[in-house]
Design an enzyme around this catalytic site. Structure first.
Site, PDB file in Angstrom:
ATOM      1  N   LYS A   1       0.842   4.587   7.112  1.00 50.55           N
ATOM      2  CA  LYS A   1       0.361   5.456   6.036  1.00 50.55           C
ATOM      3  C   LYS A   1       0.851   6.879   6.269  1.00 50.55           C
ATOM      4  O   LYS A   1       1.392   7.197   7.326  1.00 50.55           O
ATOM      5  CB  LYS A   1      -1.188   5.472   6.020  1.00 50.55           C
ATOM      6  CG  LYS A   1      -1.853   4.121   5.742  1.00 50.55           C
ATOM      7  CD  LYS A   1      -1.771   3.733   4.281  1.00 50.55           C
ATOM      8  CE  LYS A   1      -2.454   2.395   4.037  1.00 50.55           C
ATOM      9  NZ  LYS A   1      -1.824   1.276   4.787  1.00 50.55           N
TER      10      LYS A   1
ATOM     11  N   SER B   1       0.817  -1.214   0.000  1.00 45.27           N
ATOM     12  CA  SER B   1       0.000   0.000   0.000  1.00 45.27           C
ATOM     13  C   SER B   1       0.854   1.270   0.000  1.00 45.27           C
ATOM     14  O   SER B   1       0.359   2.351  -0.254  1.00 45.27           O
ATOM     15  CB  SER B   1      -0.943   0.004   1.204  1.00 45.27           C
ATOM     16  OG  SER B   1      -0.213   0.165   2.402  1.00 45.27           O
TER      17      SER B   1
END
Lengths: 195, 195
Positions: free
Chosen positions: B154, B117
């Site tokens: 993230k 990701s």
DNA sequence: TTGACAAGCGAACGGACGTTCACTACGCTA
DNA sequence: TAGCGTAGTGAACGTCCGTTCGCTTGTCAA
């Protein structure tokens, strides 16, 4: 006398000492450090820590930390839940960073990456590559090569015409040596720092 | 006798020894290691290396490496030419890997990355992230967050609706906490190993 | 070709080091 | 509450450590 197993606490103090001075002190000094009055207590402690695998005797019988002494735990990325404290249970592996990246200091060097020709391999401008100096490499290795008198980091490849240096960026073309192609070293690691 | 200044070579051998055993040997053993027959020669060498800042005496007068002992030079990537040997002149900076990546061991931990990701940010599956534990982060930082009871790495962002966790991969959507969003730590470094 | 210097040799020396051992103090468990 | 195991004390001991010093060897500049 004494609580059951203060060894973990003792170990922590030794780790701190080593972090400060990069050597383990004599038994007498360990004693002072840990609040022990006799060297024989230290001797016993050392035996326990040796059994537990945190210290060992080096070839010339000097007390030395083991790799385990330095290991840092690697937490699993998507441990499903749990408190941060409970995350300890999910620890899967551990490593010592220096050991991990640079097993043989004298034959490895660090190279700061310039440019984006290896971008698609996750090697960015400003990253630091760990290079192990050697002249032989396998196809598919990332190599620091000297091609036509210039250093460059690329994947080593081969086709019908011979060896080729492959960039990992669609905007760049494979490099073929016009005169000379020498492998300076093989890339064994990558380090990046975010500030 | 001997060539002018083999100290650099001697130092390299000591560095390798230390890398193997995590302690410096006695003068007698250093002698064997370096091909010296007398301890006094070693004693003189140690004085030179101390002056040069590579070793020092620890508080209890034990021979110990300095931080400089571990520093590795960072070579500039596209030094235009020169022999590999001459590359020394182009060395620009140096660092000790552990020091560099993990300035505060007690507050940092290593996390192995799972998934792709963050691929577009050059953070790949299997890489190891260096995380510094703290609960505050700036927008734009890569953070290890606990969102709805799950860990994820993230970029921290914000829009009109509040905080958002931004993946770096077009195939993924920004994450918005349904219940809770907690910053576990901030990513300060990345380590990757090629075998 | 001589002198100075740097690096290493080899032996002697005093001291610090880690080991050992008998003993003590504390905390379990039966 | 007796007994055992674990942790630590304190002193004695022989060994190996790093220092020192006078000597040798090789290199370089004058």
């Amino acid at each position: 006398m004494g609580n059951p197993n203060r060894d973990h606490e003792y170990l922590a103090k030794l780790q701190d000492y080593f972090a400060s001075y990069r050597s383990l002190p004599s038994y007498a000094v360990i004693g002072e450090l840990l609040g022990m009055a006799s060297k024989s207590a230290v001797s016993a402690l050392v035996k326990r820590l040796t059994l537990a695998g945190f210290v060992e005797m080096s070839p010339d019988k000097r007390l030395a930390p083991t790799k385990r002494f330095f290991e840092r735990e690697i937490a699993d990325f998507n441990v499903p839940a749990g408190l941060p404290a409970a995350a300890n249970d999910a620890m899967s592996d551990s490593l010592s960073v220096d050991e991990f990246l640079i097993p043989r200091p004298s034959t490895s060097l660090l190279v700061r990456i310039k440019g984006d020709s290896m971008m698609d391999a996750g090697i960015f401008d400003g990253d630091i590559a760990v290079i192990e100096k050697r002249h032989a490499a396998n196809l598919g290795d990332f190599v620091l090569a000297i091609v036509d008198n210039e250093y460059t980091l690329k994947e080593l490849g081969r086709d019908k015409q011979g060896y080729v240096l492959l960039p990992h960026n669609r905007d760049y073309q494979p490099i073929r040596a016009e005169q000379s192609l020498e492998i300076f070293g093989v890339m064994t690691g990558l380090i990046r720092k975010y500030r």
